[in-house]
Design a protein around this motif. Structure first.
Motif, mmCIF file in Angstrom:
data_model
loop_
_atom_site.group_PDB
_atom_site.id
_atom_site.type_symbol
_atom_site.label_atom_id
_atom_site.label_comp_id
_atom_site.label_asym_id
_atom_site.label_seq_id
_atom_site.Cartn_x
_atom_site.Cartn_y
_atom_site.Cartn_z
ATOM 1 N N PHE A 20 8.421 1.871 -12.598
ATOM 2 C CA PHE A 20 7.745 1.370 -11.403
ATOM 3 C C PHE A 20 8.746 1.247 -10.252
ATOM 4 O O PHE A 20 8.467 1.675 -9.125
ATOM 5 N N ARG A 23 9.593 4.596 -8.798
ATOM 6 C CA ARG A 23 8.505 5.209 -8.026
ATOM 7 C C ARG A 23 8.217 4.481 -6.724
ATOM 8 O O ARG A 23 7.843 5.104 -5.738
ATOM 9 N N ARG A 24 8.346 3.160 -6.707
ATOM 10 C CA ARG A 24 7.831 2.357 -5.596
ATOM 11 C C ARG A 24 8.881 1.718 -4.687
ATOM 12 O O ARG A 24 8.562 1.348 -3.561
ATOM 13 N N LEU A 25 10.096 1.527 -5.153
ATOM 14 C CA LEU A 25 11.112 0.844 -4.354
ATOM 15 C C LEU A 25 12.185 1.822 -3.910
ATOM 16 O O LEU A 25 12.573 2.702 -4.670
ATOM 17 N N ARG A 26 12.635 1.634 -2.707
ATOM 18 C CA ARG A 26 13.725 2.470 -2.182
ATOM 19 C C ARG A 26 15.037 1.714 -2.358
ATOM 20 O O ARG A 26 15.494 1.041 -1.455
ATOM 21 N N TRP A 80 9.627 -5.639 0.366
ATOM 22 C CA TRP A 80 10.154 -6.263 -0.845
ATOM 23 C C TRP A 80 11.260 -7.277 -0.539
ATOM 24 O O TRP A 80 11.422 -8.257 -1.268
#
Length: 128
Positions: A20, A23-26, A80
């Motif tokens: 996850f 895929r979702r956090l830079r 985030w």
């Protein structure tokens, strides 16, 4: 040196969470299972890596558990970052620690988890 996020690669729940993140956090962190990491170079023990998620920053500082999650979220930037900063402030920090320990202690029962997650690393069937 880039920061490093160290997780338990033998745990299905941990691996699902890391996928996850990928895929979702830079994040600029290198993400690696402790089973494949040079723990000595990172300045952490196998016992600690088995116990909790770890964030090793650019200066070699090591943060574990909920604070590793907080560091990851801050590194990932907005939106985030706000949550990561909140996780560092008491009393939220204390609550996050308790929540993290409850999840970590029961990861074998959570979605993506396997019975092997509950075993010590040296007793897991896929131990490398």
């Amino acid at each position: 040196m880039r920061p490093v996020l160290v997780f338990d690669g033998d745990c299905g729940f941990c691996t699902t969470c890391v996928r996850f993140v990928e895929r979702r956090l830079r994040t600029k962190a290198t993400i690696i299972a402790w089973q494949f990491a040079d723990l000595d170079e990172l300045g952490v023990t196998q016992a600690r890596a088995e116990y909790e998620l770890l964030w090793v920053d650019e200066r070699g500082g090591v943060f574990g558990g909920a604070q590793a999650v907080a560091k990851l979220l801050v590194d990932a930037g907005l939106p985030w970052k706000a949550l990561g900063l909140l996780l560092r402030v008491p009393p939220v920090r204390w609550l996050a620690h308790g929540f993290y320990r409850a999840v970590a202690n029961n990861r074998g029962r959570l979605p993506g988890g396997t019975p092997a997650c509950a075993l010590p690393a040296d007793r897991r069937p896929l131990q490398r």
